[in-house]
Design a protein around this motif. Structure first.
Motif, short mmCIF file in Angstrom:
data_model
loop_
_atom_site.label_atom_id
_atom_site.label_comp_id
_atom_site.label_asym_id
_atom_site.label_seq_id
_atom_site.Cartn_x
_atom_site.Cartn_y
_atom_site.Cartn_z
N PHE A 134 0.83 -1.20 0.00
CA PHE A 134 0.00 0.00 0.00
C PHE A 134 0.87 1.26 0.00
CE2 PHE A 134 -3.65 -2.63 0.94
CZ PHE A 134 -4.71 -1.92 0.41
N PHE A 135 1.92 1.25 0.82
CA PHE A 135 2.80 2.42 0.90
C PHE A 135 3.40 2.74 -0.47
CE2 PHE A 135 7.11 4.13 1.29
CZ PHE A 135 6.84 5.33 1.91
N PHE A 136 4.02 1.76 -1.11
CA PHE A 136 4.66 2.01 -2.40
C PHE A 136 3.64 2.24 -3.51
CE2 PHE A 136 8.30 0.17 -0.16
CZ PHE A 136 9.26 1.11 -0.48
N GLY A 137 2.50 1.58 -3.44
CA GLY A 137 1.43 1.82 -4.42
C GLY A 137 0.97 3.27 -4.38
N TYR A 138 0.71 3.77 -3.18
CA TYR A 138 0.30 5.17 -3.04
C TYR A 138 1.44 6.12 -3.42
CZ TYR A 138 -3.89 3.67 -0.47
OH TYR A 138 -5.08 3.11 -0.10
N LEU A 139 2.65 5.77 -3.04
CA LEU A 139 3.80 6.63 -3.32
C LEU A 139 3.96 6.87 -4.82
CD1 LEU A 139 6.24 8.15 -2.08
CD2 LEU A 139 7.56 6.05 -2.43
N LEU A 140 3.76 5.82 -5.62
CA LEU A 140 3.92 5.97 -7.07
C LEU A 140 2.82 6.82 -7.69
CD1 LEU A 140 5.22 2.48 -8.25
CD2 LEU A 140 6.50 4.57 -7.75
N THR A 141 1.74 7.04 -6.97
CA THR A 141 0.70 7.97 -7.43
C THR A 141 0.98 9.37 -6.89
OG1 THR A 141 -0.96 6.25 -7.65
CG2 THR A 141 -1.77 8.49 -7.36
N LEU A 142 1.46 9.44 -5.66
CA LEU A 142 1.73 10.75 -5.04
C LEU A 142 2.83 11.53 -5.77
CD1 LEU A 142 1.65 9.96 -1.23
CD2 LEU A 142 0.17 11.56 -2.45
N LEU A 143 3.87 10.86 -6.19
CA LEU A 143 5.01 11.56 -6.80
C LEU A 143 4.63 12.36 -8.03
CD1 LEU A 143 7.84 8.92 -6.24
CD2 LEU A 143 7.39 11.01 -4.93
N PRO A 144 3.91 11.79 -9.01
CA PRO A 144 3.52 12.60 -10.17
C PRO A 144 2.54 13.73 -9.80
CG PRO A 144 3.19 10.27 -10.65
CD PRO A 144 3.57 10.38 -9.21
N LEU A 145 1.68 13.48 -8.82
CA LEU A 145 0.76 14.53 -8.39
C LEU A 145 1.52 15.71 -7.79
CD1 LEU A 145 -2.11 12.41 -6.79
CD2 LEU A 145 -2.23 13.75 -8.91
N ARG A 146 2.50 15.40 -6.97
CA ARG A 146 3.30 16.48 -6.36
C ARG A 146 4.11 17.21 -7.43
NH1 ARG A 146 2.73 19.36 -2.92
NH2 ARG A 146 4.86 19.45 -2.22
N ARG A 147 4.67 16.46 -8.40
CA ARG A 147 5.42 17.10 -9.48
C ARG A 147 4.52 18.00 -10.31
NH1 ARG A 147 8.44 12.13 -9.91
NH2 ARG A 147 6.93 11.37 -11.42
N ALA A 148 3.22 17.66 -10.38
CA ALA A 148 2.26 18.47 -11.13
C ALA A 148 1.80 19.69 -10.33
CB ALA A 148 1.06 17.62 -11.53
N GLY A 149 2.29 19.84 -9.09
CA GLY A 149 1.97 21.01 -8.29
C GLY A 149 0.77 20.84 -7.37
N VAL A 150 0.28 19.63 -7.23
CA VAL A 150 -0.87 19.38 -6.34
C VAL A 150 -0.37 19.41 -4.90
CG1 VAL A 150 -2.68 17.72 -5.73
CG2 VAL A 150 -1.97 17.97 -8.12
N ASN A 151 -1.11 20.09 -4.02
CA ASN A 151 -0.68 20.18 -2.62
C ASN A 151 -0.77 18.80 -1.95
OD1 ASN A 151 -3.28 19.84 -1.14
ND2 ASN A 151 -3.83 21.75 -2.16
N TRP A 152 -0.05 18.64 -0.85
CA TRP A 152 0.05 17.35 -0.18
C TRP A 152 -1.31 16.78 0.21
CZ3 TRP A 152 3.51 13.75 -0.22
CH2 TRP A 152 4.85 14.07 -0.41
N ARG A 153 -2.14 17.60 0.83
CA ARG A 153 -3.43 17.10 1.33
C ARG A 153 -4.29 16.56 0.18
NH1 ARG A 153 -8.53 19.97 3.86
NH2 ARG A 153 -9.33 18.19 4.98
N THR A 154 -4.39 17.33 -0.88
CA THR A 154 -5.18 16.91 -2.03
C THR A 154 -4.54 15.71 -2.71
OG1 THR A 154 -5.95 19.18 -2.36
CG2 THR A 154 -6.17 17.68 -4.23
N ALA A 155 -3.22 15.71 -2.83
CA ALA A 155 -2.51 14.59 -3.47
C ALA A 155 -2.76 13.30 -2.71
CB ALA A 155 -1.02 14.89 -3.57
N ILE A 156 -2.72 13.36 -1.39
CA ILE A 156 -2.96 12.15 -0.58
C ILE A 156 -4.39 11.66 -0.77
CG2 ILE A 156 -3.19 11.31 1.80
CD1 ILE A 156 -0.70 13.09 2.45
N LYS A 157 -5.34 12.58 -0.72
CA LYS A 157 -6.74 12.18 -0.93
C LYS A 157 -6.95 11.57 -2.31
CE LYS A 157 -9.06 15.28 2.29
NZ LYS A 157 -10.07 16.35 2.43
N LEU A 158 -6.34 12.18 -3.31
CA LEU A 158 -6.48 11.65 -4.67
C LEU A 158 -5.81 10.27 -4.80
CD1 LEU A 158 -5.98 14.87 -6.79
CD2 LEU A 158 -8.04 13.45 -6.67
#
Length: 192
Positions: free
Chosen positions: A95-119
């Motif tokens: 779960f950790f690495f699965g979510y991490l691989l989604t979080l990284l592109p979201l953060r690179r796209a400028g999405v804030n942490w809270r929204t990126a985690i929810k997404l």
């Protein structure tokens, strides 16, 4: 802390339009994959997801799950843990690495942490959950796989087979979810 109720809107509607509007390129990519130009994942929006899009989303999920599964089972086997703690560690890391691989592109796209985690939670939870149930079920079903050592062909063969079966089972589920504008569809434009 937020609960399942807080995630529900992200299954229905992508909030990025307000905070981080997709660029024209991201809209074009989204339209290309959903067949609906100019439309995001809106409530009631359904589209036809392609098998290649579903396979891509599943492969994305499988990559994170595989990293977590392999790392978890390797650590647990090396430490001599039993079946239950081995699976628990593998699932947590998947779960950790699965979510991490989604979080990284979201953060690179400028999405804030809270929204990126929810997404990330909205995009990947169902996919990772199905994948983990299937691949751990297969590992348990293969005689001796959970007791095999790291140098055993049985261990690696069973793990590879388990991940393949998980991919084959999860892909049609992801196709259905994405076709409804949910799951990985809420972050798809940000992965390009």
């Amino acid at each position: 802390m937020f609960g399942v109720k807080d995630l529900y809107p992200y299954f229905e509607e992508c909030p990025m339009a307000e905070q981080n509007p997709p660029t024209p390129d991201q809209h074009a990519v989204h339209a290309e994959h959903t067949g609906h130009p100019g439309q995001g994942t809106r409530q009631g929006h359904t589209g036809k997801a392609s098998w290649s899009m579903a396979a891509s989303a599943t492969l994305h999920c499988l990559t994170g799950c595989a990293i977590g599964e392999v790392l978890g089972l390797v650590i647990a086997t090396w430490l001599g843990w039993g079946t239950a703690p081995s699976i628990a560690l593998a699932v947590v890391l998947a779960f950790f690495f699965g979510y991490l691989l989604t979080l990284l592109p979201l953060r690179r796209a400028g999405v804030n942490w809270r929204t990126a985690i929810k997404l990330a939670l909205a995009a990947d939870t169902v996919s990772i959950l199905v994948m983990e149930i299937v691949d751990n079920g297969v590992m348990l079903a293969v005689p001796g796989a959970m007791d095999a050592t790291l140098t055993s062909g049985l261990f690696w063969g069973a793990l590879a087979f388990a991940l393949l079966v998980a991919f084959l089972v999860t892909t049609p589920i992801n196709k259905w979810i994405i076709g409804r504008g949910k799951g990985h569809a809420v972050v798809h434009a940000y992965h390009h």
